[in-house]
Design a protein around this motif. Sequence first.
Motif, PDB file in Angstrom:
ATOM      1  N   GLY A   1       0.815  -1.202   0.000  1.00 41.25           N
ATOM      2  CA  GLY A   1       0.000   0.000   0.000  1.00 41.25           C
ATOM      3  C   GLY A   1       0.851   1.254   0.000  1.00 41.25           C
ATOM      4  N   GLY A   2       1.947   1.230   0.769  1.00 48.45           N
ATOM      5  CA  GLY A   2       2.868   2.357   0.736  1.00 48.45           C
ATOM      6  C   GLY A   2       3.507   2.522  -0.614  1.00 48.45           C
ATOM      7  N   LEU A   3       3.899   1.411  -1.230  1.00 45.11           N
ATOM      8  CA  LEU A   3       4.486   1.480  -2.570  1.00 45.11           C
ATOM      9  C   LEU A   3       3.465   1.961  -3.592  1.00 45.11           C
ATOM     10  CD1 LEU A   3       6.585  -1.790  -2.364  1.00 45.11           C
ATOM     11  CD2 LEU A   3       7.521   0.505  -2.706  1.00 45.11           C
ATOM     12  N   ALA A   4       2.215   1.519  -3.448  1.00 41.40           N
ATOM     13  CA  ALA A   4       1.172   1.989  -4.362  1.00 41.40           C
ATOM     14  C   ALA A   4       0.996   3.497  -4.251  1.00 41.40           C
ATOM     15  CB  ALA A   4      -0.141   1.274  -4.072  1.00 41.40           C
ATOM     16  N   ALA A   5       0.992   4.025  -3.020  1.00 39.60           N
ATOM     17  CA  ALA A   5       0.881   5.467  -2.832  1.00 39.60           C
ATOM     18  C   ALA A   5       2.091   6.186  -3.404  1.00 39.60           C
ATOM     19  CB  ALA A   5       0.720   5.779  -1.346  1.00 39.60           C
ATOM     20  N   GLY A   6       3.284   5.613  -3.209  1.00 39.75           N
ATOM     21  CA  GLY A   6       4.494   6.215  -3.761  1.00 39.75           C
ATOM     22  C   GLY A   6       4.498   6.212  -5.273  1.00 39.75           C
ATOM     23  N   VAL A   7       4.029   5.119  -5.878  1.00 40.10           N
ATOM     24  CA  VAL A   7       3.961   5.050  -7.340  1.00 40.10           C
ATOM     25  C   VAL A   7       2.939   6.047  -7.873  1.00 40.10           C
ATOM     26  CG1 VAL A   7       3.294   3.558  -9.274  1.00 40.10           C
ATOM     27  CG2 VAL A   7       4.813   2.684  -7.491  1.00 40.10           C
ATOM     28  N   ALA A   8       1.825   6.218  -7.166  1.00 44.95           N
ATOM     29  CA  ALA A   8       0.826   7.208  -7.590  1.00 44.95           C
ATOM     30  C   ALA A   8       1.435   8.614  -7.584  1.00 44.95           C
ATOM     31  CB  ALA A   8      -0.398   7.144  -6.690  1.00 44.95           C
ATOM     32  N   LEU A   9       2.242   8.919  -6.583  1.00 51.67           N
ATOM     33  CA  LEU A   9       2.935  10.210  -6.549  1.00 51.67           C
ATOM     34  C   LEU A   9       3.917  10.334  -7.707  1.00 51.67           C
ATOM     35  CD1 LEU A   9       3.577  10.356  -2.703  1.00 51.67           C
ATOM     36  CD2 LEU A   9       2.295  12.085  -3.981  1.00 51.67           C
TER      37      LEU A   9
ATOM     38  N   SER B   1      12.600  10.650   0.693  1.00 53.50           N
ATOM     39  CA  SER B   1      11.714  11.033  -0.399  1.00 53.50           C
ATOM     40  C   SER B   1      10.263  10.672  -0.079  1.00 53.50           C
ATOM     41  CB  SER B   1      12.145  10.311  -1.675  1.00 53.50           C
ATOM     42  OG  SER B   1      11.125  10.307  -2.641  1.00 53.50           O
ATOM     43  N   PRO B   2       9.311  11.496  -0.512  1.00 59.64           N
ATOM     44  CA  PRO B   2       7.902  11.121  -0.357  1.00 59.64           C
ATOM     45  C   PRO B   2       7.519   9.906  -1.190  1.00 59.64           C
ATOM     46  CG  PRO B   2       8.108  13.103  -1.695  1.00 59.64           C
ATOM     47  CD  PRO B   2       9.462  12.828  -1.120  1.00 59.64           C
ATOM     48  N   TYR B   3       8.317   9.573  -2.197  1.00 59.26           N
ATOM     49  CA  TYR B   3       8.034   8.373  -2.973  1.00 59.26           C
ATOM     50  C   TYR B   3       8.352   7.118  -2.152  1.00 59.26           C
ATOM     51  CZ  TYR B   3       8.425  11.993  -6.538  1.00 59.26           C
ATOM     52  OH  TYR B   3       8.286  13.158  -7.260  1.00 59.26           O
ATOM     53  N   ALA B   4       9.334   7.221  -1.254  1.00 58.01           N
ATOM     54  CA  ALA B   4       9.671   6.113  -0.360  1.00 58.01           C
ATOM     55  C   ALA B   4       8.741   6.068   0.837  1.00 58.01           C
ATOM     56  CB  ALA B   4      11.115   6.238   0.113  1.00 58.01           C
ATOM     57  N   ALA B   5       8.425   7.227   1.396  1.00 58.87           N
ATOM     58  CA  ALA B   5       7.554   7.345   2.566  1.00 58.87           C
ATOM     59  C   ALA B   5       6.491   8.386   2.243  1.00 58.87           C
ATOM     60  CB  ALA B   5       8.364   7.750   3.794  1.00 58.87           C
ATOM     61  N   PRO B   6       5.375   7.981   1.657  1.00 59.03           N
ATOM     62  CA  PRO B   6       4.387   8.947   1.169  1.00 59.03           C
ATOM     63  C   PRO B   6       3.832   9.899   2.221  1.00 59.03           C
ATOM     64  CG  PRO B   6       4.032   6.828   0.131  1.00 59.03           C
ATOM     65  CD  PRO B   6       5.065   6.608   1.198  1.00 59.03           C
TER      66      PRO B   6
ATOM     67  N   ARG C   1       5.515  11.727   3.863  1.00 55.99           N
ATOM     68  CA  ARG C   1       6.372  12.913   3.737  1.00 55.99           C
ATOM     69  C   ARG C   1       5.863  13.876   2.663  1.00 55.99           C
ATOM     70  NH1 ARG C   1      11.314  13.119   6.387  1.00 55.99           N
ATOM     71  NH2 ARG C   1      11.743  11.188   7.520  1.00 55.99           N
ATOM     72  N   ALA C   2       4.929  13.461   1.839  1.00 57.26           N
ATOM     73  CA  ALA C   2       4.447  14.322   0.754  1.00 57.26           C
ATOM     74  C   ALA C   2       3.778  15.564   1.326  1.00 57.26           C
ATOM     75  CB  ALA C   2       3.467  13.558  -0.131  1.00 57.26           C
ATOM     76  N   THR C   3       4.041  16.690   0.691  1.00 61.51           N
ATOM     77  CA  THR C   3       3.408  17.952   1.095  1.00 61.51           C
ATOM     78  C   THR C   3       2.422  18.458   0.050  1.00 61.51           C
ATOM     79  OG1 THR C   3       5.277  19.192   0.165  1.00 61.51           O
ATOM     80  CG2 THR C   3       5.384  18.624   2.507  1.00 61.51           C
ATOM     81  N   ASP C   4       2.440  17.875  -1.137  1.00 57.09           N
ATOM     82  CA  ASP C   4       1.519  18.266  -2.206  1.00 57.09           C
ATOM     83  C   ASP C   4       0.740  17.037  -2.645  1.00 57.09           C
ATOM     84  OD1 ASP C   4       0.173  19.225  -4.400  1.00 57.09           O
ATOM     85  OD2 ASP C   4       1.955  19.528  -5.649  1.00 57.09           O
ATOM     86  N   HIS C   5      -0.552  17.061  -2.384  1.00 62.68           N
ATOM     87  CA  HIS C   5      -1.408  15.923  -2.726  1.00 62.68           C
ATOM     88  C   HIS C   5      -2.368  16.245  -3.864  1.00 62.68           C
ATOM     89  CE1 HIS C   5      -0.040  15.235   1.415  1.00 62.68           C
ATOM     90  NE2 HIS C   5      -0.136  13.941   1.143  1.00 62.68           N
ATOM     91  N   THR C   6      -2.205  17.385  -4.473  1.00 65.89           N
ATOM     92  CA  THR C   6      -3.098  17.758  -5.571  1.00 65.89           C
ATOM     93  C   THR C   6      -2.865  16.846  -6.765  1.00 65.89           C
ATOM     94  OG1 THR C   6      -1.488  19.394  -6.383  1.00 65.89           O
ATOM     95  CG2 THR C   6      -3.184  20.174  -4.853  1.00 65.89           C
ATOM     96  N   GLY C   7      -3.933  16.606  -7.512  1.00 66.47           N
ATOM     97  CA  GLY C   7      -3.813  15.854  -8.751  1.00 66.47           C
ATOM     98  C   GLY C   7      -3.640  14.365  -8.588  1.00 66.47           C
ATOM     99  N   LEU C   8      -3.782  13.851  -7.378  1.00 62.63           N
ATOM    100  CA  LEU C   8      -3.662  12.408  -7.171  1.00 62.63           C
ATOM    101  C   LEU C   8      -4.992  11.726  -7.471  1.00 62.63           C
ATOM    102  CD1 LEU C   8      -1.507  12.352  -3.915  1.00 62.63           C
ATOM    103  CD2 LEU C   8      -0.802  11.561  -6.190  1.00 62.63           C
ATOM    104  N   PRO C   9      -4.952  10.441  -7.818  1.00 61.34           N
ATOM    105  CA  PRO C   9      -6.207   9.741  -8.128  1.00 61.34           C
ATOM    106  C   PRO C   9      -7.012   9.465  -6.865  1.00 61.34           C
ATOM    107  CG  PRO C   9      -4.345   8.234  -8.257  1.00 61.34           C
ATOM    108  CD  PRO C   9      -3.765   9.599  -8.063  1.00 61.34           C
ATOM    109  N   PRO C  10      -8.317   9.229  -7.003  1.00 61.23           N
ATOM    110  CA  PRO C  10      -9.144   8.868  -5.849  1.00 61.23           C
ATOM    111  C   PRO C  10      -8.552   7.682  -5.104  1.00 61.23           C
ATOM    112  CG  PRO C  10     -10.494   9.176  -7.806  1.00 61.23           C
ATOM    113  CD  PRO C  10      -9.077   9.216  -8.264  1.00 61.23           C
ATOM    114  N   ALA C  11      -8.754   7.681  -3.790  1.00 58.88           N
ATOM    115  CA  ALA C  11      -8.124   6.650  -2.968  1.00 58.88           C
ATOM    116  C   ALA C  11      -9.142   5.957  -2.072  1.00 58.88           C
ATOM    117  CB  ALA C  11      -7.026   7.263  -2.104  1.00 58.88           C
TER     118      ALA C  11
ATOM    119  N   VAL D   1      -4.886   7.584   8.597  1.00 58.21           N
ATOM    120  CA  VAL D   1      -5.916   8.609   8.771  1.00 58.21           C
ATOM    121  C   VAL D   1      -5.376   9.974   8.330  1.00 58.21           C
ATOM    122  CG1 VAL D   1      -7.300   9.856  10.480  1.00 58.21           C
ATOM    123  CG2 VAL D   1      -7.126   7.351  10.590  1.00 58.21           C
ATOM    124  N   ALA D   2      -4.137  10.263   8.685  1.00 55.28           N
ATOM    125  CA  ALA D   2      -3.536  11.544   8.296  1.00 55.28           C
ATOM    126  C   ALA D   2      -3.408  11.660   6.785  1.00 55.28           C
ATOM    127  CB  ALA D   2      -2.165  11.702   8.960  1.00 55.28           C
ATOM    128  N   TYR D   3      -3.088  10.548   6.111  1.00 52.56           N
ATOM    129  CA  TYR D   3      -2.940  10.607   4.655  1.00 52.56           C
ATOM    130  C   TYR D   3      -4.285  10.874   3.988  1.00 52.56           C
ATOM    131  CZ  TYR D   3      -0.518   9.741   0.250  1.00 52.56           C
ATOM    132  OH  TYR D   3       0.060   9.886  -0.987  1.00 52.56           O
TER     133      TYR D   3
END
Length: 325
Positions: A172-180, A241-246, A248-258, A273-275
């Motif tokens: 799931g973490g890798l899926a979020a990182g790949v989406a980023l 990197s946010p790709y390794a640990a999503p 850490r991402a600060t910009d979530h715009t333009g991501l697909p529905p989750a 929950v925070a994500y």
Amino acid sequence: MTTTTTSRPPFDPELEAVLGALAEQVPPSITPEMIPFLRQSPIMGPVDELLAERGITRRDVSISGFQGAEIVVSVLAKEGRVGTGPGIYHTHGGGMIAGDRFAGVAGVAGIAEWIDRFDAVAVTVEYRLAPEFPDPFPVEDCYAGLVWTAEHAEELGIDPARLIIAGASAGGGLAAGVALLARDRGGPALAGQMLICPMLDDRDQTISTRQIDGVGVWDRTSNLTGWNALLGERRGGDDVSPYAAPARATDHTGLPPAFIDCGSAEVFRDEDVAYATSLWAAGVQAELHVWPGGFHGFDMMAPHAAISKAAPEARTNWVARIFGA
């Protein structure tokens, strides 16, 4: 604030009843010297049998992973399938340190269920594992597999507008990182991201990580083992990197529905929950479930429990809406 295991949310009674037996097979705390043991369980044979029982065929393909190295993906589809339909790109779990591309595929409510129900084609990737292959190998291997899937969508019978990414735990973490990564590199486009109890945050600072310490499944020690294997001395520092640990991402715009879910009694609860909250704040649609009393991977380890039946049903309903099925 000081938090101890006694202040954690209680386990669901049905789930707690199986924890004693599980502890003999899956100890709460995984330490680095246990990694070889985690990798010993053969999985190919039983998975092939389960796929065959569902009438699902498997084709293995060697593709170029990170830095051009050869990795393998498996293409799964119903026998005799023709035409074009939805696609599922799968990144398996295992704490970044174990598992293979079939983990989570053939369970009662796993990827095979969606292949069968939605006539989907799934591609599942054998990314390289830490600590032998630390960040960015796992997420870059997974991204390479997504690129391959999108480039071969027509041949695979996948509608590019209905391609989702799905993974559980580390997957799931890798899926979020790949989406980023897909957003930041201009593709491939994803219709959705299914993040099942995702492993998102390397910093070990949440309340839930302090609560789930020496109890349940995949506790705080296990989580640090996985993150340290992936990131080494960088874990918890500024150079992650946010790709390794999503998380850490600060910009979530333009991501697909989750779709995001987790148990109330697992390490990943607070970061998940925070994500979801960060996605909502950026205007991204997200469906969040926190299953009361759930430990990590409860639905796989105690499938008879009521919440173990509710969780996969909620995931499948979300997939159906994304696919328009």
